[in-house]
Design a protein around this motif. Structure first.
Motif, PDB file in Angstrom:
ATOM      1  N   ALA A   1       0.762  -1.332   0.030  1.00  0.00           N
ATOM      2  CA  ALA A   1       0.022  -0.168  -0.098  1.00  0.00           C
ATOM      3  C   ALA A   1       0.943   1.401  -0.052  1.00  0.00           C
ATOM      4  O   ALA A   1       0.466   2.364  -0.471  1.00  0.00           O
ATOM      5  CB  ALA A   1      -0.941   0.078   1.249  1.00  0.00           C
ATOM      6  N   GLU A   2       1.877   1.159   0.751  1.00  0.00           N
ATOM      7  CA  GLU A   2       2.890   2.295   0.825  1.00  0.00           C
ATOM      8  C   GLU A   2       3.357   2.503  -0.617  1.00  0.00           C
ATOM      9  O   GLU A   2       3.630   3.713  -1.065  1.00  0.00           O
ATOM     10  CB  GLU A   2       3.957   2.045   1.694  1.00  0.00           C
ATOM     11  N   ALA A   3       3.867   1.600  -1.397  1.00  0.00           N
ATOM     12  CA  ALA A   3       4.341   1.845  -2.566  1.00  0.00           C
ATOM     13  C   ALA A   3       3.501   2.424  -3.601  1.00  0.00           C
ATOM     14  O   ALA A   3       3.501   3.023  -4.525  1.00  0.00           O
ATOM     15  CB  ALA A   3       5.041   0.320  -3.203  1.00  0.00           C
ATOM     16  N   LYS A   4       2.212   1.858  -3.607  1.00  0.00           N
ATOM     17  CA  LYS A   4       1.088   2.081  -4.491  1.00  0.00           C
ATOM     18  C   LYS A   4       0.868   3.723  -4.295  1.00  0.00           C
ATOM     19  O   LYS A   4       0.512   4.346  -5.144  1.00  0.00           O
ATOM     20  CB  LYS A   4      -0.160   1.362  -4.287  1.00  0.00           C
ATOM     21  N   ALA A   5       0.735   4.039  -3.023  1.00  0.00           N
ATOM     22  CA  ALA A   5       0.308   5.340  -2.757  1.00  0.00           C
ATOM     23  C   ALA A   5       1.648   6.434  -3.255  1.00  0.00           C
ATOM     24  O   ALA A   5       1.455   7.503  -3.313  1.00  0.00           O
ATOM     25  CB  ALA A   5       0.322   5.559  -1.180  1.00  0.00           C
ATOM     26  N   ALA A   6       2.731   5.673  -3.243  1.00  0.00           N
ATOM     27  CA  ALA A   6       3.851   6.521  -3.870  1.00  0.00           C
ATOM     28  C   ALA A   6       3.897   6.653  -5.441  1.00  0.00           C
ATOM     29  O   ALA A   6       4.914   7.404  -5.873  1.00  0.00           O
ATOM     30  CB  ALA A   6       5.242   6.008  -3.315  1.00  0.00           C
ATOM     31  N   GLY A   7       3.076   5.601  -5.872  1.00  0.00           N
ATOM     32  CA  GLY A   7       3.122   5.733  -7.286  1.00  0.00           C
ATOM     33  C   GLY A   7       3.592   4.461  -8.147  1.00  0.00           C
ATOM     34  O   GLY A   7       3.562   4.442  -9.414  1.00  0.00           O
ATOM     35  N   ALA A   8       3.879   3.450  -7.673  1.00  0.00           N
ATOM     36  CA  ALA A   8       4.035   2.366  -7.889  1.00  0.00           C
ATOM     37  C   ALA A   8       3.238   1.703  -8.675  1.00  0.00           C
ATOM     38  O   ALA A   8       2.245   1.648  -8.005  1.00  0.00           O
ATOM     39  CB  ALA A   8       5.080   1.245  -6.832  1.00  0.00           C
ATOM     40  N   VAL A   9       3.585   1.112  -9.827  1.00  0.00           N
ATOM     41  CA  VAL A   9       2.461   0.315 -10.418  1.00  0.00           C
ATOM     42  C   VAL A   9       2.742  -1.161 -10.298  1.00  0.00           C
ATOM     43  O   VAL A   9       1.858  -2.045 -10.914  1.00  0.00           O
ATOM     44  CB  VAL A   9       2.179   0.637 -11.959  1.00  0.00           C
ATOM     45  N   PHE A  10       3.839  -1.569  -9.917  1.00  0.00           N
ATOM     46  CA  PHE A  10       3.984  -2.979  -9.697  1.00  0.00           C
ATOM     47  C   PHE A  10       4.761  -3.206  -8.399  1.00  0.00           C
ATOM     48  O   PHE A  10       5.554  -2.343  -8.069  1.00  0.00           O
ATOM     49  CB  PHE A  10       4.372  -3.808 -10.950  1.00  0.00           C
ATOM     50  N   ALA A  11       4.958  -4.435  -7.766  1.00  0.00           N
ATOM     51  CA  ALA A  11       5.969  -4.824  -6.961  1.00  0.00           C
ATOM     52  C   ALA A  11       6.661  -5.985  -7.211  1.00  0.00           C
ATOM     53  O   ALA A  11       5.874  -7.086  -7.860  1.00  0.00           O
ATOM     54  CB  ALA A  11       5.267  -4.595  -5.550  1.00  0.00           C
ATOM     55  N   VAL A  12       7.984  -6.227  -6.623  1.00  0.00           N
ATOM     56  CA  VAL A  12       8.770  -7.434  -6.967  1.00  0.00           C
ATOM     57  C   VAL A  12       9.031  -7.861  -5.495  1.00  0.00           C
ATOM     58  O   VAL A  12       9.538  -7.213  -4.575  1.00  0.00           O
ATOM     59  CB  VAL A  12       9.796  -7.345  -7.674  1.00  0.00           C
ATOM     60  N   THR A  13       9.038  -9.271  -5.079  1.00  0.00           N
ATOM     61  CA  THR A  13       9.320  -9.791  -3.673  1.00  0.00           C
ATOM     62  C   THR A  13      10.508 -10.692  -4.166  1.00  0.00           C
ATOM     63  O   THR A  13      10.309 -11.526  -5.022  1.00  0.00           O
ATOM     64  CB  THR A  13       8.099 -10.344  -3.052  1.00  0.00           C
ATOM     65  N   PRO A  14      11.250 -10.964  -3.173  1.00  0.00           N
ATOM     66  CA  PRO A  14      12.312 -12.133  -3.273  1.00  0.00           C
ATOM     67  C   PRO A  14      11.642 -13.480  -2.973  1.00  0.00           C
ATOM     68  O   PRO A  14      12.380 -14.381  -3.270  1.00  0.00           O
ATOM     69  CB  PRO A  14      13.336 -11.623  -2.287  1.00  0.00           C
ATOM     70  N   GLY A  15      10.405 -13.540  -2.210  1.00  0.00           N
ATOM     71  CA  GLY A  15       9.888 -14.837  -1.856  1.00  0.00           C
ATOM     72  C   GLY A  15       8.401 -14.486  -1.579  1.00  0.00           C
ATOM     73  O   GLY A  15       8.019 -13.220  -1.991  1.00  0.00           O
ATOM     74  N   LEU A  16       7.444 -15.415  -1.388  1.00  0.00           N
ATOM     75  CA  LEU A  16       6.215 -15.234  -1.292  1.00  0.00           C
ATOM     76  C   LEU A  16       5.648 -16.029   0.139  1.00  0.00           C
ATOM     77  O   LEU A  16       6.047 -17.101   0.269  1.00  0.00           O
ATOM     78  CB  LEU A  16       5.418 -15.599  -2.377  1.00  0.00           C
ATOM     79  N   THR A  17       4.895 -15.222   0.907  1.00  0.00           N
ATOM     80  CA  THR A  17       4.141 -16.119   1.921  1.00  0.00           C
ATOM     81  C   THR A  17       2.556 -15.639   1.602  1.00  0.00           C
ATOM     82  O   THR A  17       2.292 -14.765   0.913  1.00  0.00           O
ATOM     83  CB  THR A  17       4.643 -15.336   3.323  1.00  0.00           C
TER      84      THR A  17
END
Ligand code: ELE
Length: 205
Positions: free
Chosen positions: A76-92
């Motif tokens: 949510a922080e990234a989206k509020a800053a204007g990010a349109v995608f996110a990448v994670t090193p792993g997944l939970t």
């Protein structure tokens, strides 16, 4: 944009580390000038979100996202800053749910068949293979194509300008990620011309 659209927009996703906020916009402009529009700004430094905000505001041709996401609230922080995608090193499960709740395109990191199965179960069919070389590189991706023929990968970690074409030639690879086109010393020196040249080489792969 969904994550496959974003992977289609660039064969190479630069993994960017911004130490000084004033570098964010010229660096993004240098990459875009070289033909690399998809930018992964890692959330590894205190100025990372401010950098995303600055790039989103000042470089309209950039498709800016965040990397190194490891905590659910970061979507949510990234989206509020204007990010349109996110990448994670792993997944939970917590990360998968938070990305969906934030309605941000996610490229989740995986490294084993069980992790691929878990990611598929949470609705993801495009994944980052991380760390790609250490996980087995080309051989690993070829083996994954058997049981997971419909999964599209973005190998990242240890990929170079020399090895990238071999990864990109695989049918289950959509793009590759790498830090080679945003070298720390070139950013520190403000050598944007060198970054544009590296981007141009990457865009031509
Ligand atoms: O922090 C993350 O979530 C990452 O995305 C890790 C990066 O994929 C690698 O640091 C890139 O690896 P190199 O190209 O070998 O430098």
């Amino acid at each position: 944009m969904n994550i496959r659209d974003i992977m289609r927009a660039s064969k190479v996703m630069p993994v960017i580390v911004i130490e000084r906020i004033e570098d964010a916009v010229p660096l993004a402009q240098a990459l875009v000038a070289g033909g690399i529009r998809v930018l992964e700004v890692t959330l590894r430094t205190p100025v990372a979100l401010a950098a995303v905000r600055a790039i989103a505001a000042a470089v309209p041709d950039a498709i800016v996202g965040v990397g190194t996401v490891t905590r659910p609230e970061q979507f949510a922080e990234a989206k509020a800053a204007g990010a349109v995608f996110a990448v994670t090193p792993g997944l939970t499960e917590a990360l998968a749910q938070a990305a969906k709740a934030a309605d941000i395109a996610l490229l989740p990191g995986v490294m084993t068949p069980s992790e691929v199965i878990a990611a598929l179960g949470w609705g993801f069919d495009a994944m980052k293979l991380f760390p790609a070389e250490q996980a087995g590189g080309l051989g690993m991706l070829k083996a994954m194509a058997g049981p997971f023929a419909d999964v599209l990968f973005c190998p990242t970690g240890g990929v170079t300008v020399e090895s990238a074409p071999r990864f990109l030639a695989l049918p289950n690879v959509g793009c590759v990620g790498g830090s080679w086109l945003v070298p720390k010393d070139r950013i520190a020196a403000g050598d944007w011309r060198a970054v544009t040249q590296l981007a141009r080489e990457a865009a031509a792969l």
